[in-house]
Design an enzyme around this catalytic site. Structure first.
Site, PDB file in Angstrom:
ATOM      1  N   SER A   1    -138.045  12.428 -20.715  1.00  0.00           N
ATOM      2  CA  SER A   1    -137.440  11.389 -21.301  1.00  0.00           C
ATOM      3  C   SER A   1    -138.182   9.905 -20.864  1.00  0.00           C
ATOM      4  O   SER A   1    -138.589   9.949 -19.749  1.00  0.00           O
ATOM      5  CB  SER A   1    -136.222  11.112 -21.125  1.00  0.00           C
ATOM      6  OG  SER A   1    -135.498  10.107 -21.395  1.00  0.00           O
TER       7      SER A   1
ATOM      8  N   TYR B   1    -137.855   6.898 -26.388  1.00  0.00           N
ATOM      9  CA  TYR B   1    -137.072   5.924 -26.819  1.00  0.00           C
ATOM     10  C   TYR B   1    -137.710   4.915 -27.434  1.00  0.00           C
ATOM     11  O   TYR B   1    -138.493   4.287 -26.904  1.00  0.00           O
ATOM     12  CB  TYR B   1    -136.202   5.606 -25.797  1.00  0.00           C
ATOM     13  CG  TYR B   1    -134.939   6.161 -25.282  1.00  0.00           C
ATOM     14  CD1 TYR B   1    -133.678   5.598 -25.548  1.00  0.00           C
ATOM     15  CD2 TYR B   1    -135.006   7.521 -24.563  1.00  0.00           C
ATOM     16  CE1 TYR B   1    -132.320   6.368 -25.145  1.00  0.00           C
ATOM     17  CE2 TYR B   1    -133.766   8.139 -24.299  1.00  0.00           C
ATOM     18  CZ  TYR B   1    -132.522   7.456 -24.586  1.00  0.00           C
ATOM     19  OH  TYR B   1    -131.584   8.058 -24.153  1.00  0.00           O
TER      20      TYR B   1
ATOM     21  N   HIS C   1    -126.866  14.536 -29.221  1.00  0.00           N
ATOM     22  CA  HIS C   1    -127.220  13.844 -28.117  1.00  0.00           C
ATOM     23  C   HIS C   1    -126.245  14.421 -26.932  1.00  0.00           C
ATOM     24  O   HIS C   1    -125.759  13.588 -26.150  1.00  0.00           O
ATOM     25  CB  HIS C   1    -127.182  12.365 -28.144  1.00  0.00           C
ATOM     26  CG  HIS C   1    -127.967  11.465 -27.091  1.00  0.00           C
ATOM     27  ND1 HIS C   1    -128.994  11.005 -27.494  1.00  0.00           N
ATOM     28  CD2 HIS C   1    -127.587  11.222 -25.825  1.00  0.00           C
ATOM     29  CE1 HIS C   1    -129.582  10.465 -26.660  1.00  0.00           C
ATOM     30  NE2 HIS C   1    -128.806  10.624 -25.616  1.00  0.00           N
TER      31      HIS C   1
END
Length: 388
Positions: free
Chosen positions: A115, A138, A284
């Protein structure tokens, strides 16, 4: 009948066993961050419970050959049909968790996904995974930062880029608000006491250093306190991913591109039109919207359309807690699957050993299920779905 070939710690034969042990070793505030969902956590519960309605049928008189669990995906062959999901702040939940997981995934030839907001850098994870790790982006507010992250990924030859699309706002997570891990984060006295009650976690944290957003360090001012860090995160990642932003990434990124967080036909149609290579159906982990449906239900609806399966890889993330759940997911149309919390339970429970234990646990359970159903290959699971 051949024996199961995947060895794991017999004291922890299920994900539930790992979860219980991990909870006893991880400070409460960190475990709550891992475990929690948004609002009343109803969709978090649905993610797991909806698997119970998917039933499979054996064919005991069918003659089956050797079992092969490997799967082709984006030009690579993986040893099993699952990978490790991206999770933010992994090193907070268990020190050095990203490296532990990335090394084990590379050794066992399954994908690990880093991530943007995890606690190891793009470069370090590329090194320990022999360049096999995927990356979840992101999407930053500024194109300059996006382009630099993509440059770094190209330099380490990242095999697959995953763009997260389901965070137009940060979910309202009550556990994080209470523990102080919402934005801006704060370390309160209760958290300090909880950390002191988990001495091994504390020792490991001292060995590996206080966790930070390692990939984002080049873009941060030095010496940010927690309040300033929260302001940086809000400023840097406030902004909705839309069609134009995905178009821009598709123009820059020539490798496999996956969108994560797709749950509807409208977004699936847009994904195909944009020319992405795959989608990960996900809510999510129940952390963004409580009023939605479970990830597995969304996948069932989307996988029913032959036109989608012919054009794009449909994968799943959310609620899988066993090899039986993996089989169920493939029976209703998943091409590949990702799990996050189970692997964090594994490293939280068993440290460095926990990653390989959890991989072997899922492989052993899936292998046994395929034996029981008399299947040879993963793509045969739809034929064992019990239609009701």
């Amino acid at each position: 009948m051949s024996k199961i070939r995947y060895k794991y710690h017999s004291k922890y034969p299920s994900i539930t066993d790992l979860k219980i042990k991990a909870k006893s070793r991880i400070p409460k505030f960190a475990f709550d961050y891992l475990e929690g969902g948004c609002n009343e956590e109803l969709n978090l519960i649905r993610n797991e419970s909806d698997f119970d309605d998917i039933l499979l049928k054996p064919q005991y008189l069918h003659v089956a050959g050797d079992i092969d669990m490997s799967v082709d995906l984006f030009g690579r062959r993986y040893s099993a049909p699952f990978g490790i999901s991206p999770i933010g702040l992994q090193g907070l939940m268990w020190p050095n968790a990203p490296e532990i997981l990335a090394k084990a995934a590379a050794k066992h030839d399954i994908p690990y996904t880093l991530s943007t907001v995890s606690t190891s850098s793009i470069e370090r994870i590329a090194e320990v995974s022999d360049g096999k790790a995927w990356f979840q982006l992101y999407h930053p507010t500024e194109d300059r930062l996006r382009d630099d992250l993509l440059r770094r990924l190209k330099e380490v030859e990242c095999p697959v880029l995953v763009v997260l699309v389901d965070v137009p706002s940060f979910g309202l997570r009550y556990r994080e608000i209470k523990s102080g891990l919402s934005m801006p984060p704060k370390m309160n006295m209760a958290n300090v006491v909880q950390a002191m009650m988990r001495p091994l976690w504390g020792i490991k944290t001292l060995q590996h250093g206080i966790p930070s957003f390692a990939t984002l360090k080049p873009y941060m001012e030095k010496g940010l306190d927690l309040s300033q860090l929260g302001q940086f995160m809000n400023k840097t990642f406030t902004g909705k991913v839309n069609i134009e932003k995905v178009k821009a990434i598709r123009d820059i990124w020539k490798g496999p591109l996956v969108l994560k967080g797709i749950t509807t036909e409208e977004d699936m149609d847009a994904s195909i039109a944009l020319g992405v290579d795959g989608v990960i159906v996900s809510n999510h982990g129940g952390r963004q919207i409580d009023a939605g449906e479970s990830s597995i239900q969304s996948l069932i609806h989307l996988a029913k359309k032959p036109a989608y399966n012919d054009k794009i890889k449909i994968m799943l993330d959310g609620g899988i807690r066993s090899g039986v759940d993996l089989g169920r997911a493939h029976a209703v149309g998943s091409a590949f699957n990702f799990m996050g919390r189970p692997f964090m339970y594994g490293v939280g429970a068993l440290g460095d050993e926990g990653a390989e234990h959890t991989i072997n646990l899922f492989k052993a359970q899936l292998y046994q299920l395929m034996q029981q159903l008399t299947l040879e290959k993963i793509d045969q699971f739809p034929g064992r779905l019990l239609q009701r």
